[in-house]
Write a protein that holds these residues in place. Sequence first.
Motif, PDB file in Angstrom:
ATOM      1  N   ALA A  61       0.797  -1.026   0.122  1.00 27.02           N
ATOM      2  CA  ALA A  61       0.034   0.114  -0.079  1.00 27.02           C
ATOM      3  C   ALA A  61       0.909   1.064   0.084  1.00 27.02           C
ATOM      4  CB  ALA A  61      -0.892  -0.059   1.438  1.00 27.02           C
ATOM      5  N   LYS A  62       0.691   2.199  -0.875  1.00 26.00           N
ATOM      6  CA  LYS A  62       1.268   3.264  -0.856  1.00 26.00           C
ATOM      7  C   LYS A  62       1.010   4.503   0.094  1.00 26.00           C
ATOM      8  CE  LYS A  62       2.017   3.468  -6.043  1.00 26.00           C
ATOM      9  NZ  LYS A  62       1.893   4.146  -7.129  1.00 26.00           N
ATOM     10  N   ASP A  63       2.068   4.947   0.918  1.00 30.54           N
ATOM     11  CA  ASP A  63       1.699   5.779   2.022  1.00 30.54           C
ATOM     12  C   ASP A  63       1.551   7.209   1.497  1.00 30.54           C
ATOM     13  OD1 ASP A  63       1.725   7.300   4.472  1.00 30.54           O
ATOM     14  OD2 ASP A  63       3.769   6.708   5.096  1.00 30.54           O
ATOM     15  N   PRO A  64       0.394   7.649   1.641  1.00 33.47           N
ATOM     16  CA  PRO A  64      -0.035   9.062   1.146  1.00 33.47           C
ATOM     17  C   PRO A  64       1.068  10.178   1.834  1.00 33.47           C
ATOM     18  CG  PRO A  64      -1.666   8.339   2.754  1.00 33.47           C
ATOM     19  CD  PRO A  64      -0.742   7.259   2.673  1.00 33.47           C
ATOM     20  N   ASN A  65       1.671   9.967   2.875  1.00 34.64           N
ATOM     21  CA  ASN A  65       2.575  10.835   3.440  1.00 34.64           C
ATOM     22  C   ASN A  65       3.819  10.821   2.766  1.00 34.64           C
ATOM     23  OD1 ASN A  65       0.194  11.532   5.249  1.00 34.64           O
ATOM     24  ND2 ASN A  65       1.046  10.095   6.724  1.00 34.64           N
ATOM     25  N   LYS A  66       3.990  10.099   2.139  1.00 40.11           N
ATOM     26  CA  LYS A  66       5.460   9.989   1.376  1.00 40.11           C
ATOM     27  C   LYS A  66       5.583  11.152   0.511  1.00 40.11           C
ATOM     28  CE  LYS A  66       8.805   7.016  -0.968  1.00 40.11           C
ATOM     29  NZ  LYS A  66       8.907   5.556  -1.581  1.00 40.11           N
ATOM     30  N   PRO A  67       6.671  11.678   0.499  1.00 36.90           N
ATOM     31  CA  PRO A  67       6.971  12.946  -0.435  1.00 36.90           C
ATOM     32  C   PRO A  67       7.086  12.445  -1.851  1.00 36.90           C
ATOM     33  CG  PRO A  67       8.859  12.809   0.964  1.00 36.90           C
ATOM     34  CD  PRO A  67       7.862  11.835   1.459  1.00 36.90           C
ATOM     35  N   LYS A  68       6.525  13.130  -2.758  1.00 38.84           N
ATOM     36  CA  LYS A  68       6.445  12.779  -4.197  1.00 38.84           C
ATOM     37  C   LYS A  68       7.686  13.266  -4.761  1.00 38.84           C
ATOM     38  CE  LYS A  68       1.617  13.440  -4.821  1.00 38.84           C
ATOM     39  NZ  LYS A  68       0.688  13.669  -5.837  1.00 38.84           N
ATOM     40  N   ARG A  69       8.050  12.496  -6.083  1.00 43.33           N
ATOM     41  CA  ARG A  69       9.312  12.778  -6.553  1.00 43.33           C
ATOM     42  C   ARG A  69       9.398  14.215  -7.273  1.00 43.33           C
ATOM     43  NH1 ARG A  69      10.777   8.059 -10.502  1.00 43.33           N
ATOM     44  NH2 ARG A  69      12.636   9.239 -10.534  1.00 43.33           N
ATOM     45  N   PRO A  70      10.540  14.779  -7.351  1.00 42.34           N
ATOM     46  CA  PRO A  70      10.578  16.070  -8.137  1.00 42.34           C
ATOM     47  C   PRO A  70      10.234  16.036  -9.718  1.00 42.34           C
ATOM     48  CG  PRO A  70      12.760  15.450  -7.260  1.00 42.34           C
ATOM     49  CD  PRO A  70      11.778  14.385  -6.809  1.00 42.34           C
ATOM     50  N   ALA A  71      10.044  17.134 -10.229  1.00 39.15           N
ATOM     51  CA  ALA A  71       9.920  17.022 -11.438  1.00 39.15           C
ATOM     52  C   ALA A  71      11.258  16.998 -12.307  1.00 39.15           C
ATOM     53  CB  ALA A  71       9.112  18.248 -12.052  1.00 39.15           C
ATOM     54  N   SER A  72      11.510  16.609 -13.318  1.00 36.55           N
ATOM     55  CA  SER A  72      12.826  16.636 -14.149  1.00 36.55           C
ATOM     56  C   SER A  72      12.861  18.060 -14.762  1.00 36.55           C
ATOM     57  CB  SER A  72      12.853  15.578 -15.230  1.00 36.55           C
ATOM     58  OG  SER A  72      11.861  15.825 -16.086  1.00 36.55           O
ATOM     59  N   ALA A  73      13.773  18.441 -15.420  1.00 32.15           N
ATOM     60  CA  ALA A  73      14.082  19.473 -15.965  1.00 32.15           C
ATOM     61  C   ALA A  73      13.016  20.039 -17.011  1.00 32.15           C
ATOM     62  CB  ALA A  73      15.534  19.786 -16.504  1.00 32.15           C
ATOM     63  N   PHE A  74      12.828  18.779 -17.712  1.00 33.04           N
ATOM     64  CA  PHE A  74      11.759  18.875 -18.987  1.00 33.04           C
ATOM     65  C   PHE A  74      10.506  19.274 -18.545  1.00 33.04           C
ATOM     66  CE2 PHE A  74       8.481  16.766 -21.569  1.00 33.04           C
ATOM     67  CZ  PHE A  74       8.596  17.582 -22.644  1.00 33.04           C
TER      68      PHE A  74
ATOM     69  N   GLU B  24       5.921  23.344 -17.507  1.00 30.93           N
ATOM     70  CA  GLU B  24       5.280  24.248 -16.473  1.00 30.93           C
ATOM     71  C   GLU B  24       5.146  25.614 -17.082  1.00 30.93           C
ATOM     72  OE1 GLU B  24       6.681  24.069 -12.705  1.00 30.93           O
ATOM     73  OE2 GLU B  24       6.253  21.999 -12.495  1.00 30.93           O
ATOM     74  N   ASP B  25       6.170  26.119 -17.797  1.00 31.37           N
ATOM     75  CA  ASP B  25       6.305  27.673 -18.354  1.00 31.37           C
ATOM     76  C   ASP B  25       5.609  27.520 -19.418  1.00 31.37           C
ATOM     77  OD1 ASP B  25       7.130  28.629 -16.077  1.00 31.37           O
ATOM     78  OD2 ASP B  25       9.298  28.650 -16.491  1.00 31.37           O
ATOM     79  N   PHE B  26       6.121  26.381 -20.390  1.00 27.63           N
ATOM     80  CA  PHE B  26       5.629  26.429 -21.989  1.00 27.63           C
ATOM     81  C   PHE B  26       4.370  26.355 -21.973  1.00 27.63           C
ATOM     82  CE2 PHE B  26       4.830  24.059 -25.768  1.00 27.63           C
ATOM     83  CZ  PHE B  26       5.491  24.769 -26.386  1.00 27.63           C
ATOM     84  N   ARG B  27       3.683  25.244 -21.005  1.00 27.52           N
ATOM     85  CA  ARG B  27       2.023  25.445 -21.228  1.00 27.52           C
ATOM     86  C   ARG B  27       1.526  26.585 -21.066  1.00 27.52           C
ATOM     87  NH1 ARG B  27       2.959  21.088 -17.467  1.00 27.52           N
ATOM     88  NH2 ARG B  27       3.176  19.273 -18.568  1.00 27.52           N
ATOM     89  N   LYS B  28       1.833  27.544 -20.001  1.00 32.18           N
ATOM     90  CA  LYS B  28       1.080  28.699 -19.854  1.00 32.18           C
ATOM     91  C   LYS B  28       1.386  29.710 -21.234  1.00 32.18           C
ATOM     92  CE  LYS B  28       2.073  28.865 -14.911  1.00 32.18           C
ATOM     93  NZ  LYS B  28       3.062  29.310 -14.029  1.00 32.18           N
ATOM     94  N   GLN B  29       2.614  29.580 -21.856  1.00 29.56           N
ATOM     95  CA  GLN B  29       2.746  30.316 -22.874  1.00 29.56           C
ATOM     96  C   GLN B  29       1.950  29.928 -24.159  1.00 29.56           C
ATOM     97  OE1 GLN B  29       6.979  29.989 -23.528  1.00 29.56           O
ATOM     98  NE2 GLN B  29       7.499  31.331 -21.702  1.00 29.56           N
TER      99      GLN B  29
ATOM    100  N   LYS C 252      16.580  24.548 -11.628  1.00 30.88           N
ATOM    101  CA  LYS C 252      15.307  24.543 -10.842  1.00 30.88           C
ATOM    102  C   LYS C 252      15.178  23.129 -10.287  1.00 30.88           C
ATOM    103  CE  LYS C 252      12.835  28.615 -12.365  1.00 30.88           C
ATOM    104  NZ  LYS C 252      11.448  28.881 -13.347  1.00 30.88           N
ATOM    105  N   ALA C 253      15.346  22.283 -11.513  1.00 27.24           N
ATOM    106  CA  ALA C 253      15.064  20.741 -11.375  1.00 27.24           C
ATOM    107  C   ALA C 253      16.242  20.407 -10.173  1.00 27.24           C
ATOM    108  CB  ALA C 253      15.319  19.981 -12.473  1.00 27.24           C
ATOM    109  N   GLU C 254      17.232  20.646 -10.324  1.00 25.29           N
ATOM    110  CA  GLU C 254      18.563  20.340  -9.158  1.00 25.29           C
ATOM    111  C   GLU C 254      17.838  20.930  -7.636  1.00 25.29           C
ATOM    112  OE1 GLU C 254      22.257  21.541 -10.768  1.00 25.29           O
ATOM    113  OE2 GLU C 254      22.126  19.865 -11.798  1.00 25.29           O
ATOM    114  N   LYS C 255      17.473  22.043  -7.747  1.00 25.18           N
ATOM    115  CA  LYS C 255      17.077  22.506  -6.603  1.00 25.18           C
ATOM    116  C   LYS C 255      15.847  21.907  -5.980  1.00 25.18           C
ATOM    117  CE  LYS C 255      15.322  26.809  -4.257  1.00 25.18           C
ATOM    118  NZ  LYS C 255      14.735  28.422  -4.693  1.00 25.18           N
TER     119      LYS C 255
END
Length: 155
Positions: free
Chosen positions: A38-51, A56-61, A97-100
């Motif tokens: 069972a997946k733990d809902p409290n587990k932090p989600k993996r960060p987004a890659s550089a792409f 995120e920005d490209f969709r807005k534009q 940003k992805a590394e941060k």
Amino acid sequence: MKGAKSKSESKKPESRLSVKKREAPKQKKAPVKKAKEAKDPNKPKRPASAFFVFMEDFRKQYKEKHPNNKSVSVVGKAGGEKWKSMSESEKAPFVAKAEKRKSEYDKTLQAYNKKLAEGKPEEEEEEDESDKSKSEVHDDEDDDDDSGEDEDDDE
């Protein structure tokens, strides 16, 4: 009957020409599936890659330029094409940003794992309590059965 062939001899050449049926290996017939934990809902989600940071920005534009476009796949394809055509220097801010985000994720994951290591004895206590409550539930069911017999006696 010197020239006549027996039935067994006539089948041999045909068996060479016929398609041989292969038996499926027994191991591959029914792969045993392991039960997923069972997946733990409290587990932090993996960060987004550089792409994905770029997307995120490209969709807005893209939505500003093409407000009537409802297709997600078109936006994704256009973003992928743009990402491929970008140079390393253009990608650098998104990589940073992805590394941060990755470093923040590592910190939160370590804190989460530390909590889990400390919290295991508490979970075992909760399991003991649930076993107790189960026995109490069974006691109540026995009482209900007794009351059902009383109703039959009244009739």
